[in-house]
Design an enzyme around this catalytic site. Structure first.
Site, PDB file in Angstrom:
ATOM      1  N   ASN A 156      -9.981  -4.009   9.903  1.00 37.52           N
ATOM      2  CA  ASN A 156     -10.003  -3.680  11.524  1.00 37.52           C
ATOM      3  C   ASN A 156     -10.178  -2.164  11.438  1.00 37.52           C
ATOM      4  O   ASN A 156     -10.576  -1.635  12.510  1.00 37.52           O
ATOM      5  CB  ASN A 156      -8.797  -4.161  12.203  1.00 37.52           C
ATOM      6  N   LYS A 209       8.566  -2.484  16.139  1.00 40.30           N
ATOM      7  CA  LYS A 209       8.737  -1.256  15.248  1.00 40.30           C
ATOM      8  C   LYS A 209       9.881  -0.401  16.384  1.00 40.30           C
ATOM      9  O   LYS A 209      10.875   0.141  15.973  1.00 40.30           O
ATOM     10  CB  LYS A 209       7.781  -0.285  15.429  1.00 40.30           C
ATOM     11  N   PHE A 214       9.949  -0.952   3.877  1.00 45.77           N
ATOM     12  CA  PHE A 214       8.650  -0.887   4.074  1.00 45.77           C
ATOM     13  C   PHE A 214       8.272  -2.278   4.425  1.00 45.77           C
ATOM     14  O   PHE A 214       7.251  -2.596   5.463  1.00 45.77           O
ATOM     15  CB  PHE A 214       7.792  -0.580   2.856  1.00 45.77           C
ATOM     16  N   TYR A 240       0.766  -1.329  -0.075  1.00 46.37           N
ATOM     17  CA  TYR A 240      -0.034  -0.098   0.112  1.00 46.37           C
ATOM     18  C   TYR A 240       0.773   1.275   0.290  1.00 46.37           C
ATOM     19  O   TYR A 240       0.854   2.081  -0.996  1.00 46.37           O
ATOM     20  CB  TYR A 240      -0.962  -0.012   1.331  1.00 46.37           C
ATOM     21  N   SER A 261       6.164   3.655  13.080  1.00 46.24           N
ATOM     22  CA  SER A 261       4.663   3.861  13.202  1.00 46.24           C
ATOM     23  C   SER A 261       4.222   4.649  14.634  1.00 46.24           C
ATOM     24  O   SER A 261       5.101   4.661  15.338  1.00 46.24           O
ATOM     25  CB  SER A 261       3.887   2.713  13.594  1.00 46.24           C
ATOM     26  N   ALA A 262       3.195   5.268  14.627  1.00 45.75           N
ATOM     27  CA  ALA A 262       3.011   6.112  15.815  1.00 45.75           C
ATOM     28  C   ALA A 262       2.371   5.296  17.087  1.00 45.75           C
ATOM     29  O   ALA A 262       2.098   5.837  18.008  1.00 45.75           O
ATOM     30  CB  ALA A 262       1.805   7.249  15.281  1.00 45.75           C
ATOM     31  N   ARG A 266      -8.395  11.086  15.381  1.00 47.37           N
ATOM     32  CA  ARG A 266      -7.134  10.130  14.850  1.00 47.37           C
ATOM     33  C   ARG A 266      -6.478  11.553  13.997  1.00 47.37           C
ATOM     34  O   ARG A 266      -7.500  12.097  13.346  1.00 47.37           O
ATOM     35  CB  ARG A 266      -7.063   9.100  13.991  1.00 47.37           C
ATOM     36  N   TYR A 323       3.558  -6.032  17.784  1.00 50.17           N
ATOM     37  CA  TYR A 323       3.686  -5.429  16.220  1.00 50.17           C
ATOM     38  C   TYR A 323       4.430  -4.082  16.676  1.00 50.17           C
ATOM     39  O   TYR A 323       5.451  -3.821  16.033  1.00 50.17           O
ATOM     40  CB  TYR A 323       2.496  -5.126  15.534  1.00 50.17           C
TER      41      TYR A 323
END
Ligand code: NAD
Ligand code: UDP
Length: 376
Positions: free
Chosen positions: A200, A155, A83, A13, A127-128, A233, A151
């Protein structure tokens, strides 16, 4: 400044959108992907959307350090954007060893291949989620990190591995980009995200409901301390995110000093939108009301997440430009194209397949199949 960039997971993506923007910026791109969460066909649209450019495919597994090194050497890669990896929070809770194994091994493989070949510029997809339930809003990069799932912990661990590696070298430059909530699709409608199974995340769930694939959207809680009580968000259009990667990698490549730190940088808009705001905008874009109902909070959700995106602007002059209207419009365009009635879809797939053949011919003529067979 034309450079050759290796995009591991470049068929996915965010990687596919970034490949388009890299090509548009005049760079050439080598995609290394094993297609475990993407389709070859999607790649066929890339040269068309980008309006040309040099792109190669190496099909294989990023955990194979020999393959990564071979690709870097063969294409004289100047920088790597990493990625590739697994990204489903729920799956990581159910099978943490898979996540620790795949994501950490992939990162170690990329770093050792880069060390072995002398390629010294790395952008990593972070990732945040590394901020967990931080109370500081908007969230700066200096906020404490703490992830609540395997997950997210991969990171954090990879960021630390990169820290240690960068500290052990003189002139290796790395940026870890902490994405907030990537959504949307390319405005052409040709590339976007098609999640496998029940989504999700909010955007794909709304899009599938609008397309008639789901009955209604469940809004997880309306008692948060936000404008209308629903969760908020920092959504970021995937094209903005892709352009952030171009700015980041060009920044790294322009650095000539010997001591380069490993910086962690937020990629977000600095603007928050609630679930109801997203639903209403999506309904406006589709032209009909999307069915929804309020249900209890989803366990583990935070009420609010918002980036402080100022470091990205200060470091590499990037800021997000696209708003919620564009995010919903483009997401819906891609969903609607995916759901076209059979006859029209067949026509379009026919056109896509012709493109695909051309692209594969190009790939083959560039000798990529060799790399894939020899080392994958
Ligand atoms: P994606 O699943 O669409 O893309 C990942 C790509 O990597 C896929 O094409 C997949 O086939 C490939 N891949 C996976 N394992 C591989 C392996 N071992 N070898 C070679 N290729 C492999 O995911 P995405 O949404 O594009 O995310 C890209 C990166 O950004 C991931 O690292 C993800 O954790 C991170 N990220 C994503 C989001 C998000 O919401 N999408 C948010 C924050 C961070
Ligand atoms: N959300 C929702 N219904 C859904 C999916 C998500 O109400 O079907 C809410 C969720 O509670 C959160 C927001 O939408 O407030 C974004 O959720 P998403 O899973 O997309 O992102 P994340 O929570 O991982 O930041």
């Amino acid at each position: 400044m034309t450079k050759c960039i290796l995009a591991t997971g470049g068929a996915g993506y965010i990687g596919s959108h970034t490949t388009v923007e890299l090509l548009r910026a005049g760079h050439s791109v080598v995609i290394l992907d094993n297609f475990e969460n993407s389709a070859r066909d999607a790649l066929a649209s890339i040269p068309k959307i980008a309006g040309g450019g040099k792109i190669w495919l190496a099909e294989g597994d990023v955990r194979n350090a020999r393959l990564v090194a071979d690709v870097i050497q063969r294409h004289s890669v100047d920088a790597v954007i990493h990625f590739a990896g697994k990204k489903a929070v729920g799956e990581s809770v159910a099978d943490p060893l898979l996540y620790y194994h795949d994501n950490i091994t992939g990162a170690l493989s990329v770093l050792s291949a880069m060390r072995g070949t002398g390629c010294k510029r790395l952008v990593f997809s972070s990732s945040a989620t590394v901020y967990g339930d931080v109370k500081m809003l908007p969230i700066p990069e200096t906020a404490p990190t703490c992830s609540s799932n395997p997950y997210g912990r991969t990171k954090l661990m990879i960021e630390e591995i990169i820290d240690d590696f960068v500290a052990s070298t003189d002139d290796f430059g790395a940026l870890s980009l902490r994405y907030f909530n990537p959504v949307g699709a390319h405005p052409s409608g040709f590339i976007g995200e098609s999640p496998i199974g029940t989504p999700n995340n909010l955007f794909p769930f709304i899009a599938q409901t609008a397309a008639g694939m789901r009955d209604m959207v469940q809004i997880f809680g309306n008692d948060y301390e936000t404008r209308d009580g629903t969760g908020s968000r920092d959504y970021i259009h995937v094209v903005d995110l892709a352009r952030g990667h171009v700015a980041a990698v060009e920044h790294l490549l322009s650095q000539t000093t010997n001591i380069l730190p490993h910086r962690k940088v937020n990629l977000g808009t600095g603007k928050g939108h609630t679930v109801l705001e997203v639903l209403n905008t999506f309904s406006k874009v589709c032209g009909f009301q999307i069915p929804h109902r309020i249900v209890p909070r989803r366990p583990g959700d935070v009420g609010l997440s918002l980036a402080d995106p100022s470091l990205a602007f200060g470091l590499f002059n990037w800021r997000a430009e696209l708003g919620l209207d564009e995010m919903c419009r483009d997401h819906w365009r891609f969903q609607a194209a995916t759901n076209e009635p059979r006859g029209r879809r067949r026509t379009r797939l026919g056109a896509e397949a012709r493109w695909a053949n051309r692209v594969w011919e190009d790939f083959e003529s560039l000798g990529i199949a060799e790399g894939r067979n020899a080392l994958a």
